[in-house]
Enzyme design. Structure first.
Site, PDB file in Angstrom:
ATOM      1  N   ASP A 291       0.843  -1.212   0.000  1.00 62.78           N
ATOM      2  CA  ASP A 291       0.000   0.000   0.000  1.00 62.78           C
ATOM      3  C   ASP A 291       0.865   1.244   0.000  1.00 62.78           C
ATOM      4  O   ASP A 291       1.273   1.691   1.055  1.00 62.78           O
ATOM      5  CB  ASP A 291      -0.923  -0.008   1.211  1.00 62.78           C
ATOM      6  CG  ASP A 291      -1.875   1.169   1.230  1.00 62.78           C
ATOM      7  OD1 ASP A 291      -1.978   1.872   0.214  1.00 62.78           O
ATOM      8  OD2 ASP A 291      -2.523   1.383   2.271  1.00 62.78           O
ATOM      9  N   GLU A 323      -2.219  10.603  -0.211  1.00 64.25           N
ATOM     10  CA  GLU A 323      -3.446   9.806  -0.289  1.00 64.25           C
ATOM     11  C   GLU A 323      -3.856   9.405   1.119  1.00 64.25           C
ATOM     12  O   GLU A 323      -5.028   9.436   1.477  1.00 64.25           O
ATOM     13  CB  GLU A 323      -3.207   8.543  -1.141  1.00 64.25           C
ATOM     14  CG  GLU A 323      -4.481   7.774  -1.481  1.00 64.25           C
ATOM     15  CD  GLU A 323      -4.880   6.709  -0.470  1.00 64.25           C
ATOM     16  OE1 GLU A 323      -5.954   6.105  -0.648  1.00 64.25           O
ATOM     17  OE2 GLU A 323      -4.154   6.464   0.517  1.00 64.25           O
TER      18      GLU A 323
HETATM   19 ZN   LIG Z   1      -3.533   2.948  -0.502  1.00 63.73          ZN
END
Ligand SMILES: [Zn+2]
Ligand SMILES: *[C@@H]1O[C@H](CO)[C@@H](O)[C@H](O)[C@H]1NC(C)=O
Ligand SMILES: *[C@@H]1O[C@H](CO)[C@@H](O)[C@H](O)[C@H]1NC(C)=O
Ligand SMILES: *[C@@H]1O[C@H](CO)[C@@H](O)[C@H](O)[C@H]1NC(C)=O
Length: 510
Positions: A291, A323
């Site tokens: 991620d 993000e």
């Molecule tokens: Zn992510």
């Protein structure tokens, strides 16, 4: 090719340029596939053939070394915005693209990212600690970072309108039901009405992991609360009893300057672009190899391989920053587009987590009823690809959890694929995909262990081939794909798309 001054300066400031040896590009694998001195037109098959799990994993190893640059300041490998691990990531991506000569026009976009840290928090209602109370992400502190006390005042309706707030909320604590408009709107309304804190209780079972989104001077310290805990309080208030409470939030909201990277093919029709993105940052707790190391490196590798070919339509890659702070980079980018620039983006594809160890092949269930027209055609392109290979897939909600959100809110068709975060794999899915039922798709989601052992290279390679397929498909033609409609002005959660979007990033927003 001349590097933009900004990144050169970053390299010097961070001292990371010297710490990294990117190595020379492999001349054979990077050689253009030329016919008669010209690059050959890309095809799905050729671009997919160029993708290998080995190359992706080699990049992951480099990324892990880069995450270690964050150790000095954070005591652990991380690529969180503001860290050297993140600057190193940006330099790595930039350098990989700059090595491709003038195939891409590279640009970076700086923006102020708001980062919230909650150091301590507590909500006591009628002398009892509210167990389910959770400070909202990006909440301001209570006044003077001290506890504030007052009566709990029940707000009418969903608290989306200032007239829902009774006069005696002033100096007291507003209790607001979740729903209809964003948490940020409710917190701002509570602040404008003079409340010293706000508590937003759930309309479904469980507590609320929410975010206030873009900070506003009107926001007050805000908690989420479970419906179960709120029910008793509301019953007492409805009986006309008074209920007192003390709220305490010690938090800071600060601004960090960070950067999106965008690379657009010099070739191809610039009026018709296929755009795709992943996020370059991780959370502070770990190195973020899945991620979204996986998605961002898939993009780097596809961009590198695409450079051997010609394209008819423009291809634009983006690596978003912040993000993890609530989709800030992609929001900033989309909001900065003029209506003409907005319309040049025919479709946006989001790739956030492509290699989860306990993976499922997940396709965002984007539909033309609920999302900008074209989203469903994109969804079906992914579906057809999995089906043609006899691979299973599942639909997952297209509800605002990643960087596609700003695009759909601004009328740009979007979609994407993923392999799963903190969701639990079902028995049925384990039968389809293998792996372990009852466990998270990514057991290391947002943790220190999201490292090199946290990727399934088989899934990563398959999904990156699908990224390559989609890129090649649209780089050749948009025939049969819906024309763009007008850009829409984004809303705070009450508009056409907003109503269907529950999340904004990993936290609930409405
Ligand atoms: Zn992510
Ligand atoms: C490259 O991109 C930047 C930023 O989008 C733009 O201002 C510039 O005109 C582009 N240059 C070329 C040669 O396309
Ligand atoms: C996908 O979305 C459509 C409508 O938006 C809905 O009817 C359908 O049930 C969804 N499918 C899945 C599997 O979630
Ligand atoms: C990755 O997934 C494949 C396919 O399910 C499986 O065969 C393989 O063992 C997995 N690899 C790892 C390292 O878990």
């Amino acid at each position: 090719m001349k590097r933009p001054g900004l990144l050169a300066a970053l390299a010097a400031v961070a001292g990371v340029g010297a710490a990294l040896d990117y190595g020379a590009p492999d001349p054979e694998s990077q050689a253009p596939l030329a016919v008669g001195g010209k690059r050959r037109l890309v095809s799905s098959e050729l671009l997919q053939d160029a993708i290998s799990g080995e190359k992706l994993f080699a990049r992951a190893k480099e990324l892990y070394e880069i995450a270690k640059l964050g150790e000095e300041e954070y005591n652990r490998p991380t690529r969180v915005i503001g860290s050297e691990g993140h600057l190193g990531t940006l330099l790595y991506i930039h350098s990989a693209l700059a090595d491709l000569g003038d195939y891409y026009n590279l640009s970076s976009q700086s923006f102020p990212a708001v980062v919230g840290n909650v150091f301590e928090s507590r909500l006591v209602i009628a002398d009892r600690l509210a167990e389910s109370a959770e400070p909202m992400s990006l909440t301001p502190p209570t006044e003077y970072r001290e506890p504030v006390s007052g009566d709990v005042v029940l707000v009418e309706n969903d608290g989306c309108d200032l007239t829902d707030y009774p006069a005696h909320v002033r100096g007291n604590i507003a209790l607001v039901r979740r729903g209809t408009c964003s948490f940020g709107k409710k917190s701002g309304n509570a602040g404008k009405s003079g409340a010293v804190a706000a508590v937003i209780y759930n309309h479904e079972s469980g507590t609320v992991h929410g975010t206030l989104g873009q900070p506003s001077p009107d926001h007050v310290a805000t908690f989420g609360l479970s419906r179960e805990e709120a029910d008793g309080v509301i019953a007492r208030l409805r009986r006309g009893e008074s209920v007192d409470a003390t709220a305490f939030v010690d938090a800071e909201v600060k601004t960090v300057e960070t950067h999106n990277l965008v690379a657009q093919t010099a070739a191809g029709d610039p009026e018709n672009c296929v755009m795709l993105g992943g996020h370059s940052d991780s959370v502070a707790d770990g190195p973020g190899i899945n991620d979204d190391g996986s998605g961002s490196l898939s993009l780097v590798e596809v961009a590198a391989q695409l450079a051997r070919f010609d394209v008819r339509n423009c291809v634009r890659f983006a690596w978003w920053a912040a993000e993890e702070e609530g989709l800030l980079g992609s929001d900033f980018y989309v909001a900065s587009l003029s209506p003409e620039e907005n319309r040049r983006i025919r479709v946006f594809m989001d790739f956030d987590m492509l290699a989860s160890p306990n993976f499922a092949y997940q396709v965002y269930n984007a539909t033309n009823d609920a999302h900008p027209v074209g989203s469903q055609e994109l969804r079906d392109l992914y579906v057809r690809w999995y089906e043609a290979r006899g691979l299973p897939y599942t639909f997952i909600p297209f509800d605002g959890r990643s960087d596609y959100d700003g695009f759909i809110r601004h009328g740009i068709p979007a979609g994407g694929i993923a392999t799963g975060a903190e969701g639990v794999k079902t028995e049925e899915e384990a039968a389809l995909f293998g792996g372990r039922a009852g466990e998270w798709y990514d057991p290391c989601y947002h943790q220190l262990c999201d490292d090199l052992s946290n990727v399934n290279v088989t899934a990563w390679e398959i999904n990156t081939k699908l990224v390559a397929h989609a890129v090649a498909h649209f780089a050749v033609s948009f025939e049969g794909f819906p024309e763009r409609s007008d850009a829409v002005v984004a809303d705070d959660g009450a508009g056409t798309y907003g109503q269907r979007v529950r999340y904004h990033g990993s936290r609930l927003f409405v």
